[in-house]
Design an enzyme around this catalytic site. Structure first.
Site, PDB file in Angstrom:
ATOM      1  N   CYS A 274       0.886  -1.167   0.000  1.00  0.00           N
ATOM      2  CA  CYS A 274       0.000   0.000   0.000  1.00  0.00           C
ATOM      3  C   CYS A 274       0.920   1.212   0.000  1.00  0.00           C
ATOM      4  CB  CYS A 274      -0.974  -0.034   1.184  1.00  0.00           C
ATOM      5  SG  CYS A 274      -0.230   0.102   2.828  1.00  0.00           S
TER       6      CYS A 274
ATOM      7  N   HIS B  26      14.230 -14.974  12.510  1.00  0.00           N
ATOM      8  CA  HIS B  26      13.813 -14.964  13.920  1.00  0.00           C
ATOM      9  C   HIS B  26      12.313 -15.088  14.122  1.00  0.00           C
ATOM     10  CE1 HIS B  26      17.623 -13.024  15.904  1.00  0.00           C
ATOM     11  NE2 HIS B  26      17.925 -14.042  15.117  1.00  0.00           N
TER      12      HIS B  26
HETATM   13  O1  LIG Z   1      -4.222   7.393  -1.494  1.00  0.00           O
HETATM   14  P1  LIG Z   1      -4.877   7.736  -0.189  1.00  0.00           P
HETATM   15  O2  LIG Z   1      -6.290   7.231  -0.142  1.00  0.00           O
HETATM   16  O3  LIG Z   1      -4.739   9.185   0.185  1.00  0.00           O
HETATM   17  O4  LIG Z   1      -4.056   6.975   0.948  1.00  0.00           O
HETATM   18  C1  LIG Z   1      -4.047   5.557   0.985  1.00  0.00           C
HETATM   19  C2  LIG Z   1      -2.833   5.066   1.687  1.00  0.00           C
HETATM   20  O5  LIG Z   1      -2.696   5.668   2.961  1.00  0.00           O
HETATM   21  C3  LIG Z   1      -2.461   4.661   3.927  1.00  0.00           C
HETATM   22  O6  LIG Z   1      -3.623   4.477   4.679  1.00  0.00           O
HETATM   23  C4  LIG Z   1      -2.157   3.398   3.176  1.00  0.00           C
HETATM   24  O7  LIG Z   1      -0.771   3.321   2.976  1.00  0.00           O
HETATM   25  C5  LIG Z   1      -2.879   3.597   1.880  1.00  0.00           C
HETATM   26  O8  LIG Z   1      -2.233   2.950   0.814  1.00  0.00           O
END
Ligand SMILES: O=P(O)(O)OC[C@H]1O[C@@H](O)[C@H](O)[C@@H]1O
Length: 145
Positions: A65, A98
């Site tokens: 993400c 680990h």
């Molecule tokens: O693109 P927007 O919706 O602003 O942000 C999404 C990202 O912000 C965080 O919650 C996560 O990493 C997700 O991928």
């Protein structure tokens, strides 16, 4: 190896890149989506990929993400999953040696594709050391139960 991959929009391009690298290396990739850079919510994709690993239908999972954090939080709520948000190959290596981590999560916003490939390759190639670490992983499972 059979690898489950998934992302939201912010991890989409990195997920596509890593999936292509994995396929080129001979791995079987199960892609739960997303399938475009259009905005979507990450929890369902992270859950679906993690569930494949938890059920033994994939040996490892790779999630992306924007930060790698959201998908890690979701994956770690799936029973049997030990997910690490890895920023470099060293973190990926130690999470395997680990913690017997079975899902690695990546930041689509911050990682260069080549670094992501190195992280994932290290994650797949590194064995769990067992021994005292197996006792600790067992305690994690006890807490989960
Ligand atoms: O693109 P927007 O919706 O602003 O942000 C999404 C990202 O912000 C965080 O919650 C996560 O990493 C997700 O991928």
């Amino acid at each position: 190896m059979r690898i489950a991959v998934g992302s939201d929009h912010a991890g989409f391009h990195l997920k596509e890149h890593v999936a292509a690298t994995l396929r080129a290396a001979g791995h079987e990739v199960v892609d739960v989506g997303t399938t475009s850079p259009d905005s979507v919510d990450y929890p369902g994709f992270a859950r679906d990929a993690a569930a494949l690993v938890a059920r033994g239908e994939a040996e490892r999972g790779v999630l992306a993400c924007g930060s790698g954090v959201g998908v890690a939080i979701v994956a770690n709520k799936v029973g049997g999953i030990r997910a690490v948000n890895a920023h470099d190959p060293q973190e990926a290596e130690m999470s395997r040696r680990h913690n017997d981590a079975n899902v690695v999560t990546l930041s689509g916003a911050r990682l260069e594709p080549g670094t992501a490939d190195e992280i994932v390759r290290t994650f797949l190639d590194t064995d769990f050391e067992g021994g005292r670490h197996a006792r600790r992983v067992g305690q994690i499972a006890d807490i989960e139960a």
